[in-house]
Design an enzyme around this catalytic site. Structure first.
Site, short mmCIF file in Angstrom:
data_model
loop_
_atom_site.label_atom_id
_atom_site.label_comp_id
_atom_site.label_asym_id
_atom_site.label_seq_id
_atom_site.Cartn_x
_atom_site.Cartn_y
_atom_site.Cartn_z
N ASP A 75 0.82 -1.21 0.00
CA ASP A 75 0.00 0.00 0.00
C ASP A 75 0.85 1.26 0.00
OD1 ASP A 75 -2.22 -1.58 0.00
OD2 ASP A 75 -2.84 -1.14 2.05
N THR A 189 -9.27 2.67 6.90
CA THR A 189 -8.82 1.31 7.23
C THR A 189 -7.31 1.27 7.47
OG1 THR A 189 -8.70 0.81 4.86
CG2 THR A 189 -10.70 0.14 6.02
N SER A 192 -5.94 5.40 11.04
CA SER A 192 -7.13 5.78 11.82
C SER A 192 -7.79 4.56 12.45
CB SER A 192 -8.13 6.50 10.91
OG SER A 192 -9.32 6.80 11.61
N LEU A 193 -7.88 3.47 11.71
CA LEU A 193 -8.50 2.25 12.24
C LEU A 193 -7.72 1.71 13.43
CD1 LEU A 193 -10.72 0.08 11.83
CD2 LEU A 193 -9.11 -1.14 10.36
N SER A 194 -6.39 1.75 13.35
CA SER A 194 -5.57 1.24 14.45
C SER A 194 -5.67 2.10 15.70
CB SER A 194 -4.10 1.14 14.01
OG SER A 194 -3.53 2.42 13.84
#
Length: 294
Positions: A75, A189, A192-194
């Site tokens: 990514d 995802t 921010s998700l972590s």
């Protein structure tokens, strides 16, 4: 068909898959364009069955009228690719040589089928919005846009910082934390998700503000319409802080005021017709799988 290739340095275990990409392009008589620095890295390691051209920047891609960009890596590599595509609307697809691969969604084992789909134009475009950073210092120059997120973060082991946030000029909140994340649906995802942020579906017209390790536990992520403009001021004991725009970083001080808003242009991610966002979520987050068997 004209296809451009972008990649970064990799270990030798990836070489057979890179070779397969170039072999497939040759099999389909594709006119290939390879990023200059990547060409220097793979020269002598890869056999090139067909001649290709070199590109160095986004203007080269536009002048050549490239149809598709392929990102070889994870990514992070695809995020680098976005800086080359800019506002050209060239669609991009990522072949995942990394680990998780939310953006670079094509598995190494699916390279051959993916190439057939690309050549036959058997795919759809998944339009993704980006964020834009504005500041008096023109931070990040002409690469002041982010597909995933913009973050303000303390440096190393420095003391907690205070980020004063404003929404369209009105005071929103003061975040006592290690930092703050402003993420697109694509970036929801990622970092921010972590940090406890929600998953936001692409096309929802939102962005999320997520504090990083907040001092006050009643402070939670906030989902906002992406028509809003956020601005930030920093307070703290340290003299320097980090401002990131995807994988790019600038060092700033408390005198710098930053605005974050939706960018004027987005990115077209290629989705093969056997995949969609829901299948990516299920596969990458192991939804519906009993992880006790792993």
């Amino acid at each position: 068909m004209k296809i451009a290739i972008y990649g970064r340095q990799f270990n030798n275990t990836v070489l057979p898959h890179v070779q397969q990409v170039f072999d497939s392009l040759a099999d389909h008589a594709v006119e290939a364009f390879v990023y200059d620095k990547y060409n220097h890295f793979i020269s002598g390691k890869i056999f090139f069955p067909r001649k290709f051209q070199i590109f160095r920047n986004s203007q080269d891609l536009i002048d050549a009228k490239v149809d598709v960009m392929i990102s070889l890596g994870g990514d992070g590599t695809l995020l680098d690719t976005v800086t080359l595509i800019r506002d050209s609307n060239i669609p991009v697809i990522g072949i995942n040589f990394g680990r998780l691969g939310f953006l670079a969604s094509i598995n190494k084992s699916d390279i051959a089928n993916a190439m057939i789909s690309l050549v036959n134009k058997d795919f759809t475009l998944d339009k993704r919005v980006q964020l834009c950073i504005e500041s008096e210092l023109k931070l990040f120059g002409n690469e002041n846009f982010a597909l995933n997120d913009v973050t303000i973060h303390k440096r190393d082991t420095s003391a907690m910082m205070i980020v004063h946030a404003y929404l369209n000029g009105d005071f929103l909140n003061s975040y006592w934390a290690d930092g703050i994340i402003v993420a697109t649906p694509t970036g929801s995802t990622a970092y921010s998700l972590s940090c406890g942020g929600p998953i936001i579906f692409p096309g929802s017209g939102n962005m999320v503000v997520t504090p990083i390790s907040p001092h006050n536990l009643n402070v939670r992520p906030i989902v906002l319409s992406d028509t809003n403009i956020l601005s930030f001021e920093i307070e703290g004991r340290s003299s320097k802080y980090l401002l990131t725009c995807d994988s790019r970083t600038e060092v700033i001080d408390t005198s710098i005021k930053v605005k974050v808003k939706k960018a004027d242009f987005g990115i077209n991610l290629i989705r093969l017709n056997n995949e969609n966002y829901l299948s990516t979520l299920r596969n990458k987050l192991l939804w519906g799988i009993d992880t006790r068997n792993y």
